[in-house]
Design an enzyme around this catalytic site. Structure first.
Site, PDB file in Angstrom:
ATOM      1  N   ASN A  78     -24.145 -93.112 -22.874  1.00  0.00           N
ATOM      2  CA  ASN A  78     -23.661 -93.295 -23.949  1.00  0.00           C
ATOM      3  C   ASN A  78     -22.184 -92.705 -24.160  1.00  0.00           C
ATOM      4  OD1 ASN A  78     -23.308 -91.216 -26.387  1.00  0.00           O
ATOM      5  ND2 ASN A  78     -25.120 -90.544 -24.892  1.00  0.00           N
ATOM      6  N   CYS A 139     -21.582 -82.192 -28.483  1.00  0.00           N
ATOM      7  CA  CYS A 139     -21.425 -83.771 -28.423  1.00  0.00           C
ATOM      8  C   CYS A 139     -20.418 -83.706 -27.245  1.00  0.00           C
ATOM      9  CB  CYS A 139     -21.036 -84.333 -29.488  1.00  0.00           C
ATOM     10  SG  CYS A 139     -20.344 -85.957 -29.234  1.00  0.00           S
ATOM     11  N   LYS A 173     -28.084 -77.059 -31.770  1.00  0.00           N
ATOM     12  CA  LYS A 173     -28.362 -78.050 -30.478  1.00  0.00           C
ATOM     13  C   LYS A 173     -27.251 -77.734 -29.442  1.00  0.00           C
ATOM     14  CE  LYS A 173     -29.502 -82.322 -28.973  1.00  0.00           C
ATOM     15  NZ  LYS A 173     -29.510 -83.703 -29.686  1.00  0.00           N
TER      16      LYS A 173
END
Ligand code: RRO
Length: 306
Positions: A78, A139, A173
């Site tokens: 993605n 990210c 994360k």
């Protein structure tokens, strides 16, 4: 609400009671769209025991140019690029809808600086609808290329700055693209993180068969799905053996057996991501399979680390 699979034994995550261990990976299940599509049947048969929002930023973002997805053998790349309404849009429009979900809410936030992260943590953490904050320092798809969570020192400085700003649990994360994810996890723990979640996606790319040029609008992207499961399992095991705080393990989980493997290496909870794109009720199926496996084992496992 009907019995949710995976609830044979409940658990506590950072002091918040959950009916079971199955979460969604941030950005892989749009609960607001699903509620619109399936109505209250979604709430009656909600697939997860806690819900993690798509990551938000301070300013609204359109995300990366299309194409944004590429299917690989056993996986997906993605390059979504964090499209979101921004902090004010999220608080005004999305949070009231997410608060209707029948499970605790974790809001995922990402800042391009520590000041931005601080604003997000203060504003989101002040809302009673929010049970946990996830700090997405991992990210792979932002144009600056900066991944705060790739460096133990940078991660510690961010968490130290954020820790006093909220009493809500801070879940960090992690990226699998760090040299030593366990060292980053340990730094985050030392700086006051309440839990670690991993893995975010692995950096990858695909070329267009026609042109030989990068297929994804963002050039590169993040690989997820069963293709990354073995990498994820090793990293989750390494992190869980290094820290004392809970670990939320994820990466290609597609069955109860996969979930059991992540629990076996020390995860307190697991998250289902890419599999939900194939089957929106995958979280529920995986919870049911996990229950069956625990029953077969005759174990009354509390889903906690030993
Ligand atoms: O939006 C994205 O492109 C994205 C994010 Br925020 C993330 O954390 N992980 C990912 O694979 N994609």
């Amino acid at each position: 609400m009907s019995t949710i699979p995976g609830t044979a034994v409940g658990l506590e995550l950072c002091g918040v009671a959950l009916a079971g261990p199955v979460l969604n990976g941030s950005g892989t299940f749009d609960a607001i769209a699903a509620h619109r599509a399936f109505g209250d049947a979604l709430l009656e048969r909600f697939p997860f025991h806690a819900f993690v929002s798509k990551t938000i930023t301070v300013e609204p973002r359109e995300g990366n140019s299309p194409p944004r997805l590429w299917e690989t053998p056993a996986g997906l790349i993605n390059s979504i690029g964090l499209p979101n309404k921004g902090l004010e849009g999220f608080l005004a429009q999305d949070l009231p809808l997410l608060a209707e979900l029948p499970v605790p809410l974790m809001v995922s936030v990402m800042g391009f600086s520590r000041d931005e992260l601080a604003l997000l943590v203060e504003r989101v953490g002040a809302r009673e609808e929010v049970a946990f904050l996830e700090l997405n320092v991992s990210c792979p798809n932002v144009e600056t290329g900066l991944i705060m969570g790739a460096d133990p020192g940078e991660t510690a400085r961010a968490v130290e700055r954020l820790r006093p700003l909220t009493e809500k649990p801070l879940v960090v994360k992690l990226t699998p693209n760090a040299v030593d994810p366990a060292a980053v996890a340990s730094s985050a723990e030392g700086a006051g993180a309440d839990a670690i979640s991993l893995i975010n996606t692995l950096k990858g790319m695909a070329l267009s068969p026609g042109t030989g040029r990068p297929w994804l609008g963002g050039g590169t992207g993040g690989v997820s799905g069963p293709a990354v499961r073995a990498v994820a399992l090793q990293q989750v095991a390494a992190v869980a053996s290094r820290v004392d705080i809970p670990v939320i393990g994820m990466g290609g989980i597609a069955s109860g057996q996969d979930a059991l493997d992540f629990l076996a290496v020390g995860s307190t909870c697991v998250a289902v991501g890419t599999e939900s794109f194939r089957d929106p009720s995958a979280g529920r199926r995986i919870g049911a399979e996990l229950d069956a496996l625990h029953q077969q084992q005759g174990a009354k496992r509390a889903y906690r680390r030993p």
